[in-house]
Design an enzyme around this catalytic site. Structure first.
Site, PDB file in Angstrom:
ATOM      1  N   TYR A   6       0.809  -1.226   0.000  1.00  0.00           N
ATOM      2  CA  TYR A   6       0.000   0.000   0.000  1.00  0.00           C
ATOM      3  C   TYR A   6       0.840   1.274   0.000  1.00  0.00           C
ATOM      4  O   TYR A   6       0.447   2.278   0.586  1.00  0.00           O
ATOM      5  CB  TYR A   6      -0.936   0.045   1.226  1.00  0.00           C
ATOM      6  CG  TYR A   6      -1.814  -1.160   1.408  1.00  0.00           C
ATOM      7  CD1 TYR A   6      -2.752  -1.515   0.450  1.00  0.00           C
ATOM      8  CD2 TYR A   6      -1.730  -1.939   2.558  1.00  0.00           C
ATOM      9  CE1 TYR A   6      -3.574  -2.627   0.622  1.00  0.00           C
ATOM     10  CE2 TYR A   6      -2.549  -3.048   2.739  1.00  0.00           C
ATOM     11  CZ  TYR A   6      -3.457  -3.380   1.761  1.00  0.00           C
ATOM     12  OH  TYR A   6      -4.275  -4.464   1.944  1.00  0.00           O
ATOM     13  N   TYR A 133     -14.501  -4.606   2.742  1.00  0.00           N
ATOM     14  CA  TYR A 133     -13.143  -5.049   2.416  1.00  0.00           C
ATOM     15  C   TYR A 133     -13.067  -6.539   2.724  1.00  0.00           C
ATOM     16  O   TYR A 133     -13.357  -6.969   3.844  1.00  0.00           O
ATOM     17  CB  TYR A 133     -12.091  -4.292   3.241  1.00  0.00           C
ATOM     18  CG  TYR A 133     -10.691  -4.789   2.932  1.00  0.00           C
ATOM     19  CD1 TYR A 133      -9.951  -4.240   1.893  1.00  0.00           C
ATOM     20  CD2 TYR A 133     -10.135  -5.853   3.646  1.00  0.00           C
ATOM     21  CE1 TYR A 133      -8.696  -4.719   1.576  1.00  0.00           C
ATOM     22  CE2 TYR A 133      -8.877  -6.340   3.339  1.00  0.00           C
ATOM     23  CZ  TYR A 133      -8.160  -5.775   2.308  1.00  0.00           C
ATOM     24  OH  TYR A 133      -6.915  -6.256   1.992  1.00  0.00           O
ATOM     25  N   ASP A 223     -17.613 -12.776   6.885  1.00  0.00           N
ATOM     26  CA  ASP A 223     -16.163 -12.660   6.828  1.00  0.00           C
ATOM     27  C   ASP A 223     -15.721 -12.100   8.179  1.00  0.00           C
ATOM     28  O   ASP A 223     -15.761 -10.891   8.413  1.00  0.00           O
ATOM     29  CB  ASP A 223     -15.764 -11.726   5.675  1.00  0.00           C
ATOM     30  CG  ASP A 223     -14.270 -11.419   5.664  1.00  0.00           C
ATOM     31  OD1 ASP A 223     -13.562 -11.858   6.587  1.00  0.00           O
ATOM     32  OD2 ASP A 223     -13.823 -10.718   4.737  1.00  0.00           O
ATOM     33  N   LYS A 250      -6.387 -13.991  10.448  1.00  0.00           N
ATOM     34  CA  LYS A 250      -5.692 -13.085  11.372  1.00  0.00           C
ATOM     35  C   LYS A 250      -5.435 -13.706  12.753  1.00  0.00           C
ATOM     36  O   LYS A 250      -4.455 -14.394  12.945  1.00  0.00           O
ATOM     37  CB  LYS A 250      -6.466 -11.780  11.499  1.00  0.00           C
ATOM     38  CG  LYS A 250      -6.431 -10.940  10.223  1.00  0.00           C
ATOM     39  CD  LYS A 250      -7.017  -9.577  10.451  1.00  0.00           C
ATOM     40  CE  LYS A 250      -7.150  -8.766   9.186  1.00  0.00           C
ATOM     41  NZ  LYS A 250      -5.925  -8.162   8.719  1.00  0.00           N
TER      42      LYS A 250
HETATM   43  C1  LIG Z   1     -12.463  -8.538   6.758  1.00  0.00           C
HETATM   44  C2  LIG Z   1     -11.214  -9.006   6.072  1.00  0.00           C
HETATM   45  N1  LIG Z   1     -11.269 -10.028   5.221  1.00  0.00           N
HETATM   46  C3  LIG Z   1     -10.180 -10.510   4.608  1.00  0.00           C
HETATM   47  C4  LIG Z   1      -8.942  -9.944   4.832  1.00  0.00           C
HETATM   48  C5  LIG Z   1      -7.735 -10.483   4.114  1.00  0.00           C
HETATM   49  O1  LIG Z   1      -6.926 -11.223   4.954  1.00  0.00           O
HETATM   50  P1  LIG Z   1      -5.394 -11.474   4.563  1.00  0.00           P
HETATM   51  O2  LIG Z   1      -4.707 -10.164   4.660  1.00  0.00           O
HETATM   52  O3  LIG Z   1      -4.914 -12.487   5.574  1.00  0.00           O
HETATM   53  O4  LIG Z   1      -5.385 -12.033   3.183  1.00  0.00           O
HETATM   54  C6  LIG Z   1      -8.829  -8.882   5.721  1.00  0.00           C
HETATM   55  C7  LIG Z   1      -7.526  -8.240   5.977  1.00  0.00           C
HETATM   56  O5  LIG Z   1      -7.413  -7.166   6.513  1.00  0.00           O
HETATM   57  C8  LIG Z   1      -9.996  -8.391   6.358  1.00  0.00           C
HETATM   58  O6  LIG Z   1      -9.946  -7.343   7.199  1.00  0.00           O
END
Ligand SMILES: Cc1ncc(COP(=O)(O)O)c(C=O)c1O
Length: 398
Positions: A6, A133, A223, A250
């Site tokens: 980024y 996101y 998610d 995470k």
């Molecule tokens: C809600 C959400 N989904 C998916 C992801 C993607 O995860 P990764 O960075 O482990 O690919 C993130 C990452 O910040 C996220 O906040």
């Protein structure tokens, strides 16, 4: 040469070089910083945790990794058993991946193929939220709605496969009325939209979503890569409203090793389970179910339960509300607090310029983005450390 995330490499400021980390602290050669970001919201137990370290060491002495194609092993079996018993409802079927983005990809693929397997091939559309996101891979970018991250998608023009709606019930009902026969899923970051600006919304929206998904036979995907493991003040938002597919990442491994899991309920699993080989889920990341990741995830969940992390998170929220109560400033648009997340949204992103260095000089690592100054601290943070993080945020506006 490292290409950093980024960042415009031409103008980026040199990153702080971390030489050690312990508890909530990051160490550079000459400073000690509280990590108010928890390494992108994942390091819930802090750094260099002796039991998490030991879980990895013990497993590494046996083997670090074997593929799941044709092989299996105890850590992945134990972790799937643990998740099956620990997660709500019949979210019982665990498909592991090497990152949150890939785990979301798997969820979206599952939803599409679930309907293809039933012969409902017209269900190609995804309903998603504005400001969503879901990761940086292509389908997750498409389901996401954040031009600041994903403007590259403009090259393709508007997607025919994704509709974005705001988090209000009227918009939700309208979208279901209009698109239900073409939707395979509704995907949300439940309660808290993270990278889209720490936007918080009410559980009544999710309840309505569940109702509409049931009425129209659409799969509901949560998610919880960011929200899972307590961040919203709930263990999982899925404890409040049950999705058909839950995605975790995470904090799954306590922030130790990149890993994700897509957990399907019985209905979804059964949509793949038959004699037709073409109905199998054709996916298989090389590092899925990595033995080190599974071992540390098991230990992480054990710590979460044994040390009553939910009460730690409640305490973080209480202290945050108390400390932020009197903060107001003409530059601030809104202050939002939920569980282990606090966000100050400013009116103009220019008013956060220089904050990172300001915080650094006060012993706090922070990484505001766009108009959002936020903290998502490790849950093991002590009261005085949390107050220091919050005081630093407040001092910026004094
Ligand atoms: C809600 C959400 N989904 C998916 C992801 C993607 O995860 P990764 O960075 O482990 O690919 C993130 C990452 O910040 C996220 O906040």
């Amino acid at each position: 040469m490292i290409w950093y995330p980024y960042e415009q490499m031409k103008t980026m400021k040199a990153p702080y070089k971390i030489v050690d980390a312990n508890g909530v602290y990051l160490y550079t050669k000459d400073s000690k910083l509280i990590d108010s970001v928890s390494s992108w919201w994942s390091v819930i137990h802090g750094y260099k945790h002796p039991e998490l370290n030991q879980a990895i060491i013990s497993q590494a002495e046996k083997f670090a990794h074997v593929m799941l194609g044709g092989l299996t092993h105890e850590p992945v079996q134990k972790l799937s058993e643990k998740l099956q018993s620990w997660l709500p409802g019949d979210l019982d079927y665990c498909f592991f991946s090497d990152s949150g983005s890939v785990a979301v990809e798997v969820a979206l693929k599952m939803a599409l193929q679930y309907f293809m397997n039933r012969g409902e091939e017209q269900r190609t559309m995804i309903l998603a939220l504005e400001h969503a996101y879901h990761g940086d891979t292509f389908k997750t970018m498409e389901a996401g709605d954040d031009e600041d991250y994903h403007f590259v998608l403009k090259a393709y023009g508007p997607s025919r496969y994704v509709v974005h709606i705001p988090t209000n019930i009227e918009a939700l009902e309208k979208a279901f009325m209009k698109y239900h026969h073409r939707l395979n899923c509704f995907i949300v970051e439940p309660l808290l939209q993270g990278a889209g600006g720490m936007r918080m919304y009410d559980v009544s929206f999710l309840k309505k979503a569940r109702e509409l998904c049931d009425r129209y036979g659409v799969l509901l995907i949560f998610d919880e890569v960011a929200t899972g493991f307590g961040r919203t003040g709930n263990r999982f938002a899925a404890d409040l409203v049950l999705p058909d597919i839950l995605v975790l990442g995470k904090a799954l491994t306590g922030g130790y090793i990149g890993h994700g899991v897509t957990v399907a309920n019985r209905k979804v699993y059964e949509g793949f389970y038959d004699d037709n080989p073409e109905h199998a889920l054709m996916h298989g990341p090389t590092f899925m179910g990595n033995a080190l990741a599974c071992s540390v995830a098991l230990k992480s969940i054990e710590l979460f339960e044994k040390h009553d992390y939910m009460s730690k998170i409640r305490r973080i929220e209480e202290i945050t509300r108390r400390e932020m109560k009197d903060l107001s400033d003409y530059r601030i648009k809104e202050i939002r607090i939920m569980g282990g997340c606090v966000c100050i949204e400013v009116k103009d992103s220019a008013s956060l310029k220089g904050y990172q260095q300001f915080a650094y000089e006060r012993g706090v690592f922070s990484r505001p983005f766009l108009k959002y100054l936020y903290a998502m601290v490790p849950y093991v943070i002590k009261e005085e450390e949390l107050v220091k993080v919050l005081d630093t945020m407040k001092e910026w506006f004094n």
